[in-house]
Design a protein around this motif. Structure first.
Motif, short mmCIF file in Angstrom:
data_model
loop_
_atom_site.label_atom_id
_atom_site.label_comp_id
_atom_site.label_asym_id
_atom_site.label_seq_id
_atom_site.Cartn_x
_atom_site.Cartn_y
_atom_site.Cartn_z
N GLY A 31 0.82 -1.21 0.00
CA GLY A 31 0.00 0.00 0.00
C GLY A 31 0.84 1.25 0.00
O GLY A 31 0.56 2.22 -0.71
N ALA A 32 1.91 1.25 0.81
CA ALA A 32 2.81 2.41 0.85
C ALA A 32 3.53 2.58 -0.49
O ALA A 32 3.69 3.71 -0.97
N LEU A 33 3.95 1.48 -1.09
CA LEU A 33 4.61 1.55 -2.38
C LEU A 33 3.69 2.16 -3.44
O LEU A 33 4.07 3.08 -4.17
N VAL A 34 2.46 1.66 -3.50
CA VAL A 34 1.51 2.17 -4.49
C VAL A 34 1.18 3.63 -4.20
O VAL A 34 1.10 4.46 -5.11
N ALA A 35 1.01 3.97 -2.92
CA ALA A 35 0.69 5.36 -2.55
C ALA A 35 1.85 6.30 -2.88
O ALA A 35 1.63 7.48 -3.18
N ALA A 36 3.08 5.79 -2.80
CA ALA A 36 4.25 6.63 -3.07
C ALA A 36 4.45 6.89 -4.56
O ALA A 36 5.16 7.83 -4.93
N LEU A 37 3.82 6.09 -5.39
CA LEU A 37 3.94 6.31 -6.83
C LEU A 37 3.28 7.65 -7.18
O LEU A 37 2.27 8.02 -6.59
N PRO A 38 3.81 8.33 -8.15
CA PRO A 38 3.23 9.64 -8.51
C PRO A 38 1.98 9.50 -9.39
O PRO A 38 1.90 10.04 -10.49
N LEU A 39 1.00 8.75 -8.87
CA LEU A 39 -0.19 8.45 -9.67
C LEU A 39 -0.98 9.70 -10.03
O LEU A 39 -1.44 9.84 -11.17
N VAL A 40 -1.15 10.59 -9.07
CA VAL A 40 -1.92 11.81 -9.36
C VAL A 40 -1.19 12.65 -10.40
O VAL A 40 -1.80 13.15 -11.36
N THR A 41 0.12 12.78 -10.26
CA THR A 41 0.88 13.56 -11.23
C THR A 41 0.81 12.92 -12.61
O THR A 41 0.63 13.63 -13.62
N ILE A 42 0.91 11.62 -12.67
CA ILE A 42 0.81 10.94 -13.96
C ILE A 42 -0.56 11.19 -14.59
O ILE A 42 -0.66 11.50 -15.78
N LEU A 43 -1.62 11.09 -13.77
CA LEU A 43 -2.95 11.37 -14.30
C LEU A 43 -3.07 12.81 -14.80
O LEU A 43 -3.63 13.05 -15.87
N VAL A 44 -2.55 13.75 -14.03
CA VAL A 44 -2.62 15.15 -14.45
C VAL A 44 -1.86 15.36 -15.75
O VAL A 44 -2.34 16.04 -16.66
N LEU A 45 -0.68 14.76 -15.87
CA LEU A 45 0.07 14.88 -17.12
C LEU A 45 -0.72 14.30 -18.29
O LEU A 45 -0.76 14.89 -19.38
N ILE A 46 -1.38 13.17 -18.05
CA ILE A 46 -2.20 12.56 -19.10
C ILE A 46 -3.38 13.48 -19.45
O ILE A 46 -3.65 13.74 -20.62
N TRP A 47 -4.07 13.99 -18.40
CA TRP A 47 -5.22 14.87 -18.67
C TRP A 47 -4.78 16.11 -19.44
O TRP A 47 -5.46 16.53 -20.38
N LEU A 48 -3.67 16.72 -19.04
CA LEU A 48 -3.18 17.90 -19.76
C LEU A 48 -2.86 17.57 -21.22
O LEU A 48 -3.18 18.35 -22.12
N HIS A 49 -2.23 16.43 -21.44
CA HIS A 49 -1.90 16.02 -22.81
C HIS A 49 -3.16 15.78 -23.64
O HIS A 49 -3.27 16.26 -24.77
N VAL A 50 -4.10 15.02 -23.08
CA VAL A 50 -5.34 14.71 -23.80
C VAL A 50 -6.12 15.99 -24.09
O VAL A 50 -6.79 16.08 -25.13
N GLU A 51 -6.02 16.97 -23.20
CA GLU A 51 -6.72 18.24 -23.41
C GLU A 51 -5.92 19.22 -24.27
O GLU A 51 -6.24 20.40 -24.33
N ASN A 52 -4.88 18.70 -24.92
CA ASN A 52 -4.07 19.48 -25.87
C ASN A 52 -3.43 20.72 -25.25
O ASN A 52 -3.33 21.76 -25.91
N GLN A 53 -2.99 20.60 -24.02
CA GLN A 53 -2.26 21.71 -23.41
C GLN A 53 -0.86 21.76 -24.03
O GLN A 53 -0.31 20.75 -24.44
N PRO A 54 -0.27 22.93 -24.06
CA PRO A 54 1.08 23.05 -24.64
C PRO A 54 2.10 22.22 -23.85
O PRO A 54 1.98 22.07 -22.63
N GLN A 55 3.09 21.71 -24.58
CA GLN A 55 4.13 20.91 -23.93
C GLN A 55 4.84 21.68 -22.84
O GLN A 55 5.25 21.11 -21.83
#
Length: 119
Positions: A31-55
């Motif tokens: 649980g700690a390992l999974v929680a320590a992963l940057p899951l929220v950041t990865i999701l935000v990066l994906i959402w920004l990319h999918v929403e065509n935000q500038p690089q």
């Protein structure tokens, strides 16, 4: 942005939080390992990319996330130490205060190097 897209983002993000909490309930270490992963950041990066935000915006998000993570690390030291002495809610409150103080100090230090973390 359509409301369907917004609801989809909420559901996927919420599902990840639930999965992490369920894994943590079953196994401390996993649980700690999974929680320590940057899951929220990865999701935000994906959402920004999918929403065509500038690089540049996507890159800045990752860059600032690095600097915001560092002052939160003392919380993971203070909370376990305080939990047995103060109980859950006071330990969490003090640990959050420690994080806020560390962030303030860290932001002041980084400002000297031209990195401004104040929103």
């Amino acid at each position: 942005m359509t409301w369907q897209w917004l609801i989809t983002k909420y559901l996927i993000t919420a599902a990840i939080v639930v999965v992490v909490s369920e894994v943590a309930r079953r196994s401390d270490k996993l649980g700690a390992l999974v929680a320590a992963l940057p899951l929220v950041t990865i999701l935000v990066l994906i959402w920004l990319h999918v929403e065509n935000q500038p690089q540049e915006r996507i890159a800045r998000h990752a860059w600032y996330t690095l600097w915001y993570v560092l002052p939160t690390l003392p919380m993971f030291l203070s909370f376990p130490l305080l939990l047995g002495r103060l109980g859950f809610w006071p330990a969490l409150l003090v640990s959050c205060a420690v994080t806020a103080i560390c962030f303030g100090i860290f932001a002041l230090l980084l400002r000297q190097f031209g990195i401004n973390l104040w929103p």
